[in-house]
Design an enzyme around this catalytic site. Structure first.
Site, PDB file in Angstrom:
ATOM      1  N   THR A  56      -2.532  -9.568  14.185  1.00 39.80           N
ATOM      2  CA  THR A  56      -3.358  -8.709  13.338  1.00 39.80           C
ATOM      3  C   THR A  56      -3.162  -9.048  11.864  1.00 39.80           C
ATOM      4  O   THR A  56      -2.044  -9.260  11.419  1.00 39.80           O
ATOM      5  CB  THR A  56      -2.967  -7.241  13.596  1.00 39.80           C
ATOM      6  OG1 THR A  56      -3.285  -6.933  14.947  1.00 39.80           O
ATOM      7  CG2 THR A  56      -3.705  -6.300  12.668  1.00 39.80           C
ATOM      8  N   ASP A  79     -16.471  -0.744   3.806  1.00 38.54           N
ATOM      9  CA  ASP A  79     -15.323   0.094   3.453  1.00 38.54           C
ATOM     10  C   ASP A  79     -15.017   0.072   1.957  1.00 38.54           C
ATOM     11  O   ASP A  79     -15.791  -0.473   1.155  1.00 38.54           O
ATOM     12  CB  ASP A  79     -14.085  -0.333   4.255  1.00 38.54           C
ATOM     13  CG  ASP A  79     -13.521  -1.659   3.768  1.00 38.54           C
ATOM     14  OD1 ASP A  79     -14.321  -2.498   3.307  1.00 38.54           O
ATOM     15  OD2 ASP A  79     -12.298  -1.861   3.849  1.00 38.54           O
ATOM     16  N   SER A 127      -8.030  -0.546   0.614  1.00 41.26           N
ATOM     17  CA  SER A 127      -9.060  -0.785   1.627  1.00 41.26           C
ATOM     18  C   SER A 127      -9.777   0.497   2.050  1.00 41.26           C
ATOM     19  O   SER A 127     -10.381   1.165   1.235  1.00 41.26           O
ATOM     20  CB  SER A 127      -8.423  -1.496   2.807  1.00 41.26           C
ATOM     21  OG  SER A 127      -9.409  -1.902   3.710  1.00 41.26           O
ATOM     22  N   HIS A 128      -9.668   0.851   3.319  1.00 43.52           N
ATOM     23  CA  HIS A 128     -10.419   1.981   3.865  1.00 43.52           C
ATOM     24  C   HIS A 128      -9.654   3.295   3.722  1.00 43.52           C
ATOM     25  O   HIS A 128     -10.141   4.334   4.152  1.00 43.52           O
ATOM     26  CB  HIS A 128     -10.693   1.706   5.340  1.00 43.52           C
ATOM     27  CG  HIS A 128      -9.440   1.301   6.056  1.00 43.52           C
ATOM     28  ND1 HIS A 128      -8.882   0.058   5.877  1.00 43.52           N
ATOM     29  CD2 HIS A 128      -8.623   1.962   6.878  1.00 43.52           C
ATOM     30  CE1 HIS A 128      -7.767  -0.028   6.579  1.00 43.52           C
ATOM     31  NE2 HIS A 128      -7.574   1.115   7.186  1.00 43.52           N
ATOM     32  N   ARG A 143       0.850  -1.183   0.000  1.00 46.34           N
ATOM     33  CA  ARG A 143       0.000   0.000   0.000  1.00 46.34           C
ATOM     34  C   ARG A 143       0.887   1.235   0.000  1.00 46.34           C
ATOM     35  O   ARG A 143       1.776   1.358   0.845  1.00 46.34           O
ATOM     36  CB  ARG A 143      -0.846  -0.010   1.279  1.00 46.34           C
ATOM     37  CG  ARG A 143      -2.235   0.480   1.057  1.00 46.34           C
ATOM     38  CD  ARG A 143      -3.028   0.319   2.305  1.00 46.34           C
ATOM     39  NE  ARG A 143      -3.739  -0.948   2.384  1.00 46.34           N
ATOM     40  CZ  ARG A 143      -4.633  -1.228   3.319  1.00 46.34           C
ATOM     41  NH1 ARG A 143      -4.898  -0.332   4.248  1.00 46.34           N
ATOM     42  NH2 ARG A 143      -5.250  -2.385   3.336  1.00 46.34           N
ATOM     43  N   LYS A 190     -12.156 -11.279   5.214  1.00 47.63           N
ATOM     44  CA  LYS A 190     -13.279 -10.750   5.967  1.00 47.63           C
ATOM     45  C   LYS A 190     -14.307 -10.247   4.967  1.00 47.63           C
ATOM     46  O   LYS A 190     -13.967  -9.973   3.817  1.00 47.63           O
ATOM     47  CB  LYS A 190     -12.821  -9.671   6.923  1.00 47.63           C
ATOM     48  CG  LYS A 190     -12.032  -8.530   6.321  1.00 47.63           C
ATOM     49  CD  LYS A 190     -11.510  -7.641   7.439  1.00 47.63           C
ATOM     50  CE  LYS A 190     -10.724  -6.467   6.895  1.00 47.63           C
ATOM     51  NZ  LYS A 190      -9.291  -6.591   7.137  1.00 47.63           N
ATOM     52  N   ASP A 236     -13.098  -1.601  -0.122  1.00 50.34           N
ATOM     53  CA  ASP A 236     -13.094  -2.853  -0.885  1.00 50.34           C
ATOM     54  C   ASP A 236     -14.100  -3.876  -0.366  1.00 50.34           C
ATOM     55  O   ASP A 236     -14.080  -5.038  -0.792  1.00 50.34           O
ATOM     56  CB  ASP A 236     -11.689  -3.461  -0.915  1.00 50.34           C
ATOM     57  CG  ASP A 236     -11.153  -3.762   0.464  1.00 50.34           C
ATOM     58  OD1 ASP A 236     -11.551  -3.061   1.417  1.00 50.34           O
ATOM     59  OD2 ASP A 236     -10.343  -4.698   0.609  1.00 50.34           O
ATOM     60  N   ASP A 239     -14.634  -5.364   2.602  1.00 50.02           N
ATOM     61  CA  ASP A 239     -14.387  -6.443   3.560  1.00 50.02           C
ATOM     62  C   ASP A 239     -14.672  -6.041   5.010  1.00 50.02           C
ATOM     63  O   ASP A 239     -14.747  -6.894   5.887  1.00 50.02           O
ATOM     64  CB  ASP A 239     -12.966  -7.031   3.405  1.00 50.02           C
ATOM     65  CG  ASP A 239     -11.873  -6.002   3.523  1.00 50.02           C
ATOM     66  OD1 ASP A 239     -12.192  -4.811   3.722  1.00 50.02           O
ATOM     67  OD2 ASP A 239     -10.691  -6.393   3.420  1.00 50.02           O
ATOM     68  N   ARG A 240     -14.837  -4.736   5.260  1.00 54.11           N
ATOM     69  CA  ARG A 240     -15.123  -4.318   6.638  1.00 54.11           C
ATOM     70  C   ARG A 240     -16.616  -4.042   6.815  1.00 54.11           C
ATOM     71  O   ARG A 240     -17.328  -3.808   5.833  1.00 54.11           O
ATOM     72  CB  ARG A 240     -14.371  -3.029   6.978  1.00 54.11           C
ATOM     73  CG  ARG A 240     -12.893  -3.211   7.014  1.00 54.11           C
ATOM     74  CD  ARG A 240     -12.210  -1.960   7.517  1.00 54.11           C
ATOM     75  NE  ARG A 240     -10.784  -2.247   7.667  1.00 54.11           N
ATOM     76  CZ  ARG A 240      -9.971  -1.599   8.451  1.00 54.11           C
ATOM     77  NH1 ARG A 240     -10.414  -0.589   9.180  1.00 54.11           N
ATOM     78  NH2 ARG A 240      -8.705  -1.929   8.540  1.00 54.11           N
TER      79      ARG A 240
HETATM   80  C1  G1P Z   1      -5.322  -2.667   9.902  1.00 52.05           C
HETATM   81  C2  G1P Z   1      -6.125  -3.341  10.986  1.00 52.05           C
HETATM   82  C3  G1P Z   1      -6.080  -4.846  10.808  1.00 52.05           C
HETATM   83  C4  G1P Z   1      -6.567  -5.218   9.411  1.00 52.05           C
HETATM   84  C5  G1P Z   1      -5.783  -4.433   8.373  1.00 52.05           C
HETATM   85  C6  G1P Z   1      -6.321  -4.668   6.970  1.00 52.05           C
HETATM   86  O1  G1P Z   1      -3.971  -3.072   9.975  1.00 52.05           O
HETATM   87  O2  G1P Z   1      -5.645  -2.992  12.260  1.00 52.05           O
HETATM   88  O3  G1P Z   1      -6.877  -5.443  11.794  1.00 52.05           O
HETATM   89  O4  G1P Z   1      -6.415  -6.578   9.189  1.00 52.05           O
HETATM   90  O5  G1P Z   1      -5.843  -3.040   8.648  1.00 52.05           O
HETATM   91  O6  G1P Z   1      -7.661  -4.285   6.844  1.00 52.05           O
HETATM   92  P1  G1P Z   1      -2.844  -2.198  10.686  1.00 52.05           P
HETATM   93  O7  G1P Z   1      -2.836  -0.855  10.034  1.00 52.05           O
HETATM   94  O8  G1P Z   1      -3.236  -2.071  12.122  1.00 52.05           O
HETATM   95  O9  G1P Z   1      -1.576  -2.984  10.512  1.00 52.05           O
HETATM   96 ZN    ZN Z   2     -10.919  -3.323   3.401  1.00 51.00          ZN
END
Ligand code: G1P
Ligand code: ZN
Length: 543
Positions: free
Chosen positions: A344, A277, A113-114, A22, A376, A279, A281-282
């Site tokens: 995580t 979100d 993602s978000h 990313r 997810k 994509d 998945d949330r």
């Molecule tokens: C964050 C979330 C984690 C999730 C990931 C991808 O990662 O905390 O639970 O799996 O986004 O959606 P982090 O930025 O904390 O490494």
């Molecule tokens: Zn996502």
């Protein structure tokens, strides 16, 4: 097919994080940047000869261009077929499903993602393996190694493939099939849930708002909730995916989905509020007047999953990521099934799901899912909630209240300190590590430390060990503080502080979470000397 070989040089920053690579969009748009990473994936998986790949993304800026590049590099690597979402659109769970359903060898998901989208915002690439799950650490390590030595990549020289329609095209030996992004996903959901019961629920006047946040779930939610389940038109808002998500953060939490939160806390609130979100998945779940934390949502869904046809025979076990509250562990205990604690990131659930050790899993970061795919799945969580509500015929608030009265309440909050200097963050962790051994028994800001460690995960399925996965401080009061650095940020470092305080079944469940967590927060700040290291104590976001 004419294949060119392009000479290139390694970029030194292509190490995949918690969820793929990313970066700022402009970083991805540099010459050869995306190409190097995609070819490194092919090198890491042993080439593409005769293989099939699913390709799709969340529609953010640069999605369309990146997909054409990936199709050309796939062709040049000898792939037999690519399955692409119409207009390049596929949600993350839909990609996972398509890989599994078609027996593809893997899939490329274009998403950050978000994180916000746009030329000045973020872009990302994830690779999922043939079982539909995000590349495991072993594979991402091989990808990273490959990015460091890449000298050239092959790319096919053909016109852009038209992805607007549904159908098949061919370029040399490569077949390109463009598919409806929603159809296969919808039929999977129909098999998992009691759609008739949910239809009746809506027919009886149940009201809902689903905020798609101008991200990928808009078309999915409209097709499933409105067209198929009969929710009134207008139930889905912000349903048209936009390259910049309408300028917002497509992050379903009380901060970024504030309009939905405001509605749900008002007199005009519908029975259920939900959001997803970038994509897809949330998920965020809000009842009338009550926000359901993702940790509680996981626990409630696990406790009630048997009401949905797919889970009627019970769950094999429940997994949660380490920072997620222990609420779901209590459900597992009562059900007499295994409770697993993983680092995580969704990739750690894959082995447990494949080995049938768990059926449902989740993370505090608004992620919940099950054996149905290996990601997810935001809409899945919303549909399971709807299935539970359709069967139980009580409100979200009543379900939550009853849950706490049965299991107790895990007050929970996550504080994010964003865009801090990497060196500041590292020095905070260095010092914190040196303190861990001395902490047990100490009273800090009025609470006593029971135990302190740095989380390391020993995968019970393949025996692999993942260390350095966050620092945990347990308090005598059944409270916990966790510190870890984000692995998804694109600027500096992000420190996450996770706070939890358990209140037994017969205790007071009506406190404001921030008040209930104040003592743990004070102790956590003091233990890591937050102000000394960061020069501030107010987080950017509190969820
Ligand atoms: C964050 C979330 C984690 C999730 C990931 C991808 O990662 O905390 O639970 O799996 O986004 O959606 P982090 O930025 O904390 O490494
Ligand atoms: Zn996502």
């Amino acid at each position: 097919m004419i294949i060119k070989s392009v000479a290139t040089k390694p970029y030194d920053d292509q190490k995949p994080g918690t969820s793929g690579l990313r970066k700022k969009t402009r970083v991805f748009m540099q010459p050869n940047y995306l190409e190097n990473f995609i070819q490194s994936i092919f090198n890491a998986i042993g080439g593409g000869d005769g293989k099939t790949f699913v390709i799709g993304g969340d529609g953010r800026y640069f999605n369309a261009e990146a997909i054409q590049t990936i199709i050309r590099i796939s062709g040049a690597n000898g792939a037999a077929k690519v399955i692409v979402g119409q207009n390049g659109i596929l949600s993350t769970p839909a990609v996972s499903n398509l890989i599994r359903k078609t027996g593809a060898d893997g899939g490329f998901i274009l998403s950050a993602s978000h994180n916000p989208g746009g030329i000045e915002e973020d872009f990302g690439v994830k690779f999922n393996a043939s079982n539909g799950e995000p590349a495991a650490e072993r594979l991402t390590a091989r990808m990273f190694d490959a990015t460091r030595v890449i000298e050239s990549y092959p790319i096919a020289d053909f016109e852009d493939v038209d992805l607007h329609g549904i159908g098949k095209a061919r370029r040399g030996n490569l077949e390109i099939e463009t598919v409806d992004p929603v159809a296969d996903y919808l039929s999977l959901m129909e098999r998992l849930f009691d759609f008739d019961a949910i239809r009746k629920l809506f027919a009886n006047g149940f009201s809902m708002r689903f905020d798609a946040m101008h991200a990928v779930t808009g078309p999915y939610a409209q097709a499933i909730l409105e067209d198929c389940l009969g929710a009134p038109k207008g139930t889905v808002v912000n349903g048209v995916p936009k390259p910049d998500f309408g300028g917002g953060h497509p992050d379903p939490n009380p901060t970024w989905a504030k309009p939905l939160m405001d509605l749900m806390m008002s007199d005009d609130a519908p029975d259920l509020g939900a959001a997803s979100d970038g994509d897809g998945d949330r998920n965020m779940i809000v009842g009338r007047g009550v926000y359901v934390t993702p940790s509680d949502s996981l626990a409630v869904l696990a406790a009630n999953a048997h009401l949905a046809p797919a889970y009627a025979s019970g769950l094999a076990g429940i997994a949660r990521s380490m920072p997620t509250s222990a609420a779901s562990d209590r459900v597992a205990k009562r059900l007499g099934i295994g409770a697993y604690e993983t680092p995580t990131g969704w990739k750690f659930f894959g082995n447990l799901l494949d080995a049938d050790k768990v059926t449902i899993c989740g993370e505090e970061s608004a992620g919940t899912g099950s054996t149905h795919v290996r990601e997810k799945d935001g809409l899945w969580a919303v549909l399971l909630w709807l299935n539970v509500l359709a069967k139980r015929r009580i409100s979200v608030a009543e379900i939550i209240k009853e849950h706490w009265q049965t299991y107790g309440r895990n007050y929970y909050s996550r504080l994010d300190f964003e865009a801090i200097e990497t060196e500041e963050a590292n020095s905070l962790f260095r010092e914190l590590r040196t303190r861990l051994a001395d902490l047990p028994g100490q009273n800090i800001a009025g609470v006593t430390v029971n135990a302190a460690d740095e989380f390391s995960y020993n995968d019970p399925v393949d025996g692999s060990i993942s260390s350095g996965q966050g620092i945990r401080i347990f308090f005598e009061s059944e409270g916990r503080a966790v510190f870890r650095l984000s692995g998804t940020g694109t600027q500096g470092a992000t420190l996450r502080v996770y706070l939890e305080q358990y209140e037994p079944a017969d205790g007071d469940h009506t406190l404001d979470p921030q008040a209930a967590l104040k003592a743990i927060q004070n102790a956590a700040y003091e233990i890591c000397r937050l102000e000394a290291h960061l020069g501030r104590t107010e987080p950017d976001t509190r969820t």
